[in-house]
Design a protein around this motif. Structure first.
Motif, PDB file in Angstrom:
ATOM      1  N   THR A  49       0.770  -1.315   0.070  1.00 31.36           N
ATOM      2  CA  THR A  49      -0.160  -0.026   0.092  1.00 31.36           C
ATOM      3  C   THR A  49       0.847   1.150   0.044  1.00 31.36           C
ATOM      4  O   THR A  49       0.755   2.077  -0.869  1.00 31.36           O
ATOM      5  CB  THR A  49      -0.880   0.074   1.255  1.00 31.36           C
ATOM      6  OG1 THR A  49      -1.214  -1.192   1.375  1.00 31.36           O
ATOM      7  CG2 THR A  49      -1.985   1.066   1.230  1.00 31.36           C
ATOM      8  N   CYS A  50       1.842   1.041   0.860  1.00 37.04           N
ATOM      9  CA  CYS A  50       2.817   2.619   0.894  1.00 37.04           C
ATOM     10  C   CYS A  50       3.326   2.623  -0.480  1.00 37.04           C
ATOM     11  O   CYS A  50       3.513   3.791  -0.968  1.00 37.04           O
ATOM     12  CB  CYS A  50       3.897   2.093   1.915  1.00 37.04           C
ATOM     13  SG  CYS A  50       3.335   2.014   3.523  1.00 37.04           S
ATOM     14  N   ALA A  51       3.921   1.598  -0.988  1.00 33.63           N
ATOM     15  CA  ALA A  51       4.578   1.605  -2.328  1.00 33.63           C
ATOM     16  C   ALA A  51       3.633   2.340  -3.277  1.00 33.63           C
ATOM     17  O   ALA A  51       4.188   3.202  -4.001  1.00 33.63           O
ATOM     18  CB  ALA A  51       5.122   0.454  -2.962  1.00 33.63           C
ATOM     19  N   ARG A  52       2.290   1.745  -3.014  1.00 25.94           N
ATOM     20  CA  ARG A  52       1.424   2.520  -4.220  1.00 25.94           C
ATOM     21  C   ARG A  52       1.209   4.059  -3.938  1.00 25.94           C
ATOM     22  O   ARG A  52       1.068   4.613  -4.817  1.00 25.94           O
ATOM     23  CB  ARG A  52       0.230   1.740  -4.052  1.00 25.94           C
ATOM     24  CG  ARG A  52      -0.704   1.789  -5.234  1.00 25.94           C
ATOM     25  CD  ARG A  52      -1.965   0.785  -5.310  1.00 25.94           C
ATOM     26  NE  ARG A  52      -2.848   0.871  -3.968  1.00 25.94           N
ATOM     27  CZ  ARG A  52      -3.017   0.132  -3.383  1.00 25.94           C
ATOM     28  NH1 ARG A  52      -2.634  -0.981  -3.293  1.00 25.94           N
ATOM     29  NH2 ARG A  52      -3.812   0.572  -2.316  1.00 25.94           N
ATOM     30  N   LEU A  53       1.263   4.369  -2.702  1.00 24.40           N
ATOM     31  CA  LEU A  53       1.022   5.795  -2.304  1.00 24.40           C
ATOM     32  C   LEU A  53       2.140   6.495  -2.745  1.00 24.40           C
ATOM     33  O   LEU A  53       2.187   7.578  -3.242  1.00 24.40           O
ATOM     34  CB  LEU A  53       0.706   6.030  -0.827  1.00 24.40           C
ATOM     35  CG  LEU A  53      -0.484   5.125  -0.389  1.00 24.40           C
ATOM     36  CD1 LEU A  53      -0.461   5.233   1.423  1.00 24.40           C
ATOM     37  CD2 LEU A  53      -1.687   6.181  -0.813  1.00 24.40           C
ATOM     38  N   HIS A  54       3.364   5.812  -2.647  1.00 24.26           N
ATOM     39  CA  HIS A  54       4.616   6.585  -3.104  1.00 24.26           C
ATOM     40  C   HIS A  54       4.566   6.786  -4.621  1.00 24.26           C
ATOM     41  O   HIS A  54       4.840   7.891  -5.013  1.00 24.26           O
ATOM     42  CB  HIS A  54       5.936   5.685  -2.557  1.00 24.26           C
ATOM     43  CG  HIS A  54       7.277   6.349  -2.792  1.00 24.26           C
ATOM     44  ND1 HIS A  54       7.480   7.438  -2.300  1.00 24.26           N
ATOM     45  CD2 HIS A  54       8.077   5.993  -3.535  1.00 24.26           C
ATOM     46  CE1 HIS A  54       8.478   7.959  -2.717  1.00 24.26           C
ATOM     47  NE2 HIS A  54       9.052   6.795  -3.549  1.00 24.26           N
ATOM     48  N   ARG A  55       4.134   5.836  -5.229  1.00 27.14           N
ATOM     49  CA  ARG A  55       3.973   5.688  -6.701  1.00 27.14           C
ATOM     50  C   ARG A  55       3.097   7.055  -7.113  1.00 27.14           C
ATOM     51  O   ARG A  55       3.388   7.787  -8.130  1.00 27.14           O
ATOM     52  CB  ARG A  55       3.658   4.568  -7.622  1.00 27.14           C
ATOM     53  CG  ARG A  55       4.862   3.615  -7.524  1.00 27.14           C
ATOM     54  CD  ARG A  55       4.558   2.519  -8.554  1.00 27.14           C
ATOM     55  NE  ARG A  55       3.388   1.778  -8.257  1.00 27.14           N
ATOM     56  CZ  ARG A  55       3.120   0.850  -7.525  1.00 27.14           C
ATOM     57  NH1 ARG A  55       4.211   0.086  -6.930  1.00 27.14           N
ATOM     58  NH2 ARG A  55       2.169   0.112  -7.077  1.00 27.14           N
ATOM     59  N   ASP A  56       1.861   6.972  -6.318  1.00 33.41           N
ATOM     60  CA  ASP A  56       0.952   8.270  -6.586  1.00 33.41           C
ATOM     61  C   ASP A  56       1.447   9.595  -6.164  1.00 33.41           C
ATOM     62  O   ASP A  56       0.659  10.327  -6.449  1.00 33.41           O
ATOM     63  CB  ASP A  56      -0.340   7.551  -6.283  1.00 33.41           C
ATOM     64  CG  ASP A  56      -0.820   6.431  -6.676  1.00 33.41           C
ATOM     65  OD1 ASP A  56      -0.430   5.903  -7.650  1.00 33.41           O
ATOM     66  OD2 ASP A  56      -1.925   5.855  -6.112  1.00 33.41           O
ATOM     67  N   GLY A  57       2.598   9.773  -5.743  1.00 31.45           N
ATOM     68  CA  GLY A  57       2.951  10.820  -5.395  1.00 31.45           C
ATOM     69  C   GLY A  57       2.460  11.252  -3.871  1.00 31.45           C
ATOM     70  O   GLY A  57       2.466  12.469  -3.639  1.00 31.45           O
ATOM     71  N   ARG A  58       1.606  10.397  -3.397  1.00 33.39           N
ATOM     72  CA  ARG A  58       0.959  10.823  -1.969  1.00 33.39           C
ATOM     73  C   ARG A  58       1.786  10.764  -0.620  1.00 33.39           C
ATOM     74  O   ARG A  58       1.488  11.538   0.191  1.00 33.39           O
ATOM     75  CB  ARG A  58      -0.417  10.147  -1.781  1.00 33.39           C
ATOM     76  CG  ARG A  58      -1.287  10.516  -2.755  1.00 33.39           C
ATOM     77  CD  ARG A  58      -2.663   9.787  -2.824  1.00 33.39           C
ATOM     78  NE  ARG A  58      -3.244   9.677  -1.457  1.00 33.39           N
ATOM     79  CZ  ARG A  58      -4.159   8.843  -0.869  1.00 33.39           C
ATOM     80  NH1 ARG A  58      -4.160   7.722  -1.768  1.00 33.39           N
ATOM     81  NH2 ARG A  58      -4.778   9.062   0.197  1.00 33.39           N
ATOM     82  N   VAL A  59       2.886  10.106  -0.828  1.00 35.87           N
ATOM     83  CA  VAL A  59       3.877   9.940   0.135  1.00 35.87           C
ATOM     84  C   VAL A  59       5.138  10.346  -0.478  1.00 35.87           C
ATOM     85  O   VAL A  59       5.592   9.704  -1.397  1.00 35.87           O
ATOM     86  CB  VAL A  59       3.883   8.567   0.717  1.00 35.87           C
ATOM     87  CG1 VAL A  59       5.060   8.203   1.750  1.00 35.87           C
ATOM     88  CG2 VAL A  59       2.881   8.163   1.342  1.00 35.87           C
ATOM     89  N   GLY A  60       5.894  11.178   0.338  1.00 36.99           N
ATOM     90  CA  GLY A  60       7.197  11.875  -0.398  1.00 36.99           C
ATOM     91  C   GLY A  60       8.091  10.921  -0.253  1.00 36.99           C
ATOM     92  O   GLY A  60       9.130  10.835  -0.872  1.00 36.99           O
ATOM     93  N   PHE A  61       8.234  10.289   0.937  1.00 35.53           N
ATOM     94  CA  PHE A  61       9.480   9.410   1.550  1.00 35.53           C
ATOM     95  C   PHE A  61       8.979   8.098   1.881  1.00 35.53           C
ATOM     96  O   PHE A  61       8.354   8.064   2.625  1.00 35.53           O
ATOM     97  CB  PHE A  61      10.251  10.334   2.471  1.00 35.53           C
ATOM     98  CG  PHE A  61      11.414   9.377   3.254  1.00 35.53           C
ATOM     99  CD1 PHE A  61      12.571   9.698   2.825  1.00 35.53           C
ATOM    100  CD2 PHE A  61      11.174   8.494   3.997  1.00 35.53           C
ATOM    101  CE1 PHE A  61      13.755   9.147   3.323  1.00 35.53           C
ATOM    102  CE2 PHE A  61      12.241   7.945   4.583  1.00 35.53           C
ATOM    103  CZ  PHE A  61      13.569   8.287   4.463  1.00 35.53           C
ATOM    104  N   PHE A  62       9.669   7.260   1.450  1.00 38.18           N
ATOM    105  CA  PHE A  62       9.243   5.857   1.619  1.00 38.18           C
ATOM    106  C   PHE A  62      10.448   4.865   1.809  1.00 38.18           C
ATOM    107  O   PHE A  62      10.816   4.562   0.461  1.00 38.18           O
ATOM    108  CB  PHE A  62       8.140   5.263   0.736  1.00 38.18           C
ATOM    109  CG  PHE A  62       7.676   3.846   0.873  1.00 38.18           C
ATOM    110  CD1 PHE A  62       7.186   3.372   2.219  1.00 38.18           C
ATOM    111  CD2 PHE A  62       7.630   2.839  -0.256  1.00 38.18           C
ATOM    112  CE1 PHE A  62       7.053   1.917   2.448  1.00 38.18           C
ATOM    113  CE2 PHE A  62       7.528   1.599   0.074  1.00 38.18           C
ATOM    114  CZ  PHE A  62       7.094   1.248   1.328  1.00 38.18           C
TER     115      PHE A  62
END
Lengths: 322, 328
Positions: free
Chosen positions: B44-57
């Protein structure tokens, strides 16, 4: 009763607080059997045993980091850095860990470490046993920085530091270690409050720690020449007593700031900025600084490096006669 | 040294049974569940990261096997100082998905009030201390907490998890030295690639620690090493350095699969449970995301809090100015 020196007063306060609070542990290189390089922890090992007085290896990163761990667990570590000059190898633990734990855990964890840091020149220590690194400490949010000038304040401020919930850098003016002043007392000196050491209406002298005696001497000399100085001993550098500073400048309109640390980017520049921002309507002369030079502390000619009565008195006269 | 990392889990579950496994059935199931949950959270975090919603992962999956195994092999009152890759340990020590997601997105409910980078969780109830961004400093904290436990006569241990970059930092040297000097009940768990020369475990010998070299993708091997180190430390036998070799990526990928073979063999898990549990994990993560979205971002109100116990005058003034700025 004979008077206590700063070293004895700190020892006395440490001992009394250790009886009062069994969470307090003392640690550092040679704080145990030797009693500390300056004798400040003398007798504590015999009194409290090796579960409360702990000799560590001479590695400041390890010392400060261990103190952080002890504090996280709920103890009250008092860690001695033998010379302020040695604190640099502990700086990562100090800046990134000790100072940030409360903020980065949103108050879940606290880090009530007292770091005792003998500092300052004038003991023939050369450039690695003479530094005054307070400006570095004062740039670290989360750290309270204290610099007493006599035994009474040293003991009283140490009590406050040990009873507080925050990390405190406790700067001990080592060339005054053997000076007497204090009598045995249980006085608690609150953090963040300055002490007016002398009252006068002509010029404000602001200083702290090791340069308090020489500043008072200069004030005495200026008085003989007809200039009456208000002498403010800050005692706590962060947070400093801004009310006391502004009260004094409102009275005198003139200020000389004294510190033995290098001049550029020094702690007293913060006081000068505060006077420029908040005291400008009272100022009748430029604010002057009397400081150490922008050099490492030399082995020879320390007396030239350190602010002396002559330099401070000259600054007082310039400011008073502006 | 020439040692091979110790491995217990192989294609044949019987082989692990022949070794003494230090985790009970409940712990084994919790371990497998943690790995599964971590995978769902990580995806889930990786998806959010790809979508630009999490800047650092920083993905935690490659470290999940050793992270979860160490966390579960500890006692509830033991302390754990994680690296920034230890989401699995966070979850294993009782971290809530809601809190994890809120912290990830610096949302209104973030227990850390938007102060820390994503994945840098903190959990006082689980004795899990928020990591900083400095490499290896936690090694010294574990030594310090272990010393405190020893001074206080508590039969607990402190464990630090770190990677090979921390080994070249001063805190590795001072931390191991201090723990050995005091024979403090500390466990140092270093995740490596296995390519470090000389091997990390070998360096522990020079400090006078007990050392273990285990397959870091083998949950049982890691858990056993931690359990043995823990027993020794509590008995006054001093600290241990465990090198957990992560090795090849495909082994990492397979870490959960290898454990699954074992827990199924034990009768603790099956396909039906798997399906239901994965669905529940997904639901929990999606629910947490929805809750975070509804709560909105963390406001600036507490931006200047928690620096000192009491706000000094400088911060009071700065807070007042910050507030005025908001009103403009």
């Amino acid at each position: 009763m004979s008077e206590l020196t700063i070293a004895q007063a700190v020892n006395h306060a440490l001992r009394a607080e250790m009886f009062r609070d069994d969470r307090i542990v003392v640690l550092g290189d040679e704080v145990g059997a030797l009693g500390g390089l300056f004798g400040v922890t003398e007798g504590l090992l015999e009194e409290f045993g090796d579960r409360r007085v702990i000799d560590t290896l001479a590695a400041e990163g390890g010392l400060v980091g261990t103190a952080v761990g002890l504090a996280l667990y709920g103890l009250r570590p008092v860690a001695e850095i033998q010379f302020a000059d040695f604190v640099w190898s502990g700086f990562e633990q100090l800046v990134s860990e000790m100072a940030t734990l409360r903020y980065r855990s949103a108050g879940q964890y606290t880090c009530p470490v007292v770091l005792r840091v003998p500092y300052g020149a004038g003991v023939g220590g050369g450039m690695y046993q003479s530094q005054s690194p307070e400006a570095h400490f004062c740039q670290i949010p989360g750290i309270t920085v204290v610099a007493p000038a006599d035994g009474t304040d040293a003991a009283g401020l140490l009590r406050s530091a040990l009873r507080g919930e925050d990390p405190v850098v406790f700067m001990e003016p080592k060339r005054l270690y053997r000076e007497g002043r204090a009598s045995m007392s249980d006085e608690v000196v609150p953090l963040g409050s300055a002490r007016v050491r002398r009252e006068g209406a002509d010029v404000t002298l602001v200083t702290y720690g090791s340069t308090v005696p020489v500043t008072l001497e200069a004030a005495q000399l200026a008085s003989a020449r007809g200039i009456q100085a208000d002498v403010l001993d800050l005692r706590t550098l962060v947070p400093f007593d801004i009310a006391a500073l502004l009260r004094s400048i409102a009275k005198t309109g003139r200020a000389v700031l004294v510190s033995e640390a290098p001049r550029s980017g020094g702690y007293v520049a913060e006081l000068a900025a505060t006077l420029a921002e908040r005291g400008i309507m009272h100022l009748e002369a430029p604010v002057e600084r009397v400081t150490g030079f922008d050099t490492p502390v030399p082995y020879a000619h320390e007396d030239k490096y350190l602010p002396d009565v002559g330099r401070i008195t000259a600054a007082i006269e310039r400011v008073a006669n502006f | 040294m020439g040692r091979q990392p110790l491995s217990l889990l192989s294609a044949d579950p019987e082989s692990a049974e022949s070794a003494k496994v230090h985790l009970d059935d409940e712990q084994l199931r919790a371990l497998y569940e943690t790995l599964t949950l971590t995978r769902v959270v990580d995806d889930t975090c990786a998806r959010l990261h790809r979508d630009g919603r999490v800047g650092f992962f920083v993905p935690s999956l490659p470290a999940a096997a050793s992270s979860a195994a160490a966390a579960i092999a500890l006692d509830d009152d033991d302390w754990l100082f994680p690296s920034f890759r230890d989401a699995a340990a966070y979850l294993a020590r009782g971290g809530r998905i809601d809190d994890f997601v809120a912290q990830l997105l610096a949302a209104a409910g973030d227990p850390l009030k938007g102060r820390q980078l994503p994945g840098h969780g903190s959990l006082p109830a689980g004795k899990f201390v928020a990591p900083s961004g400095a490499a290896g400093t936690q090694i010294q904290h574990a030594a310090g907490v272990a010393l405190a436990m020893q001074l206080r006569g508590e039969a607990q241990v402190a464990l630090a998890i770190f990677g090979p970059s921390a080994v070249v930092q001063g805190a590795f040297h001072t931390g191991l030295n201090a723990a050995v000097q005091h024979q403090a009940p500390a466990i140092f768990l270093c995740r490596t690639s296995g390519a470090e020369a000389p091997p990390i475990a070998q360096r522990g010998v020079g400090y006078g620690l007990e050392t273990e070299l285990v397959d870091g993708t083998d949950c049982l091997a890691v858990a056993n090493a931690v359990a043995v180190a823990r027993t020794r430390a509590v008995a006054g036998g001093g600290p241990t350095l465990i090198e957990a070799v992560a090795g090849a990526a495909e082994l990492e990928q397979d870490a959960a699969g290898r454990l699954r073979g074992f827990v199924e063999h034990r009768g603790l898990w099956d396909a039906e449970r798997e399906e239901a549990f994965v669905r529940r994990c997904l639901d929990r993560v999606l629910d947490a995301l929805e809750a975070v979205e509804n709560a909105g971002p963390m406001g600036p109100e507490s931006l200047l809090d928690d620096v000192w116990a009491e706000q000094p005058w400088m911060l009071e003034e700065q807070a007042a100015r910050l507030k005025e700025g908001d009103d403009v």
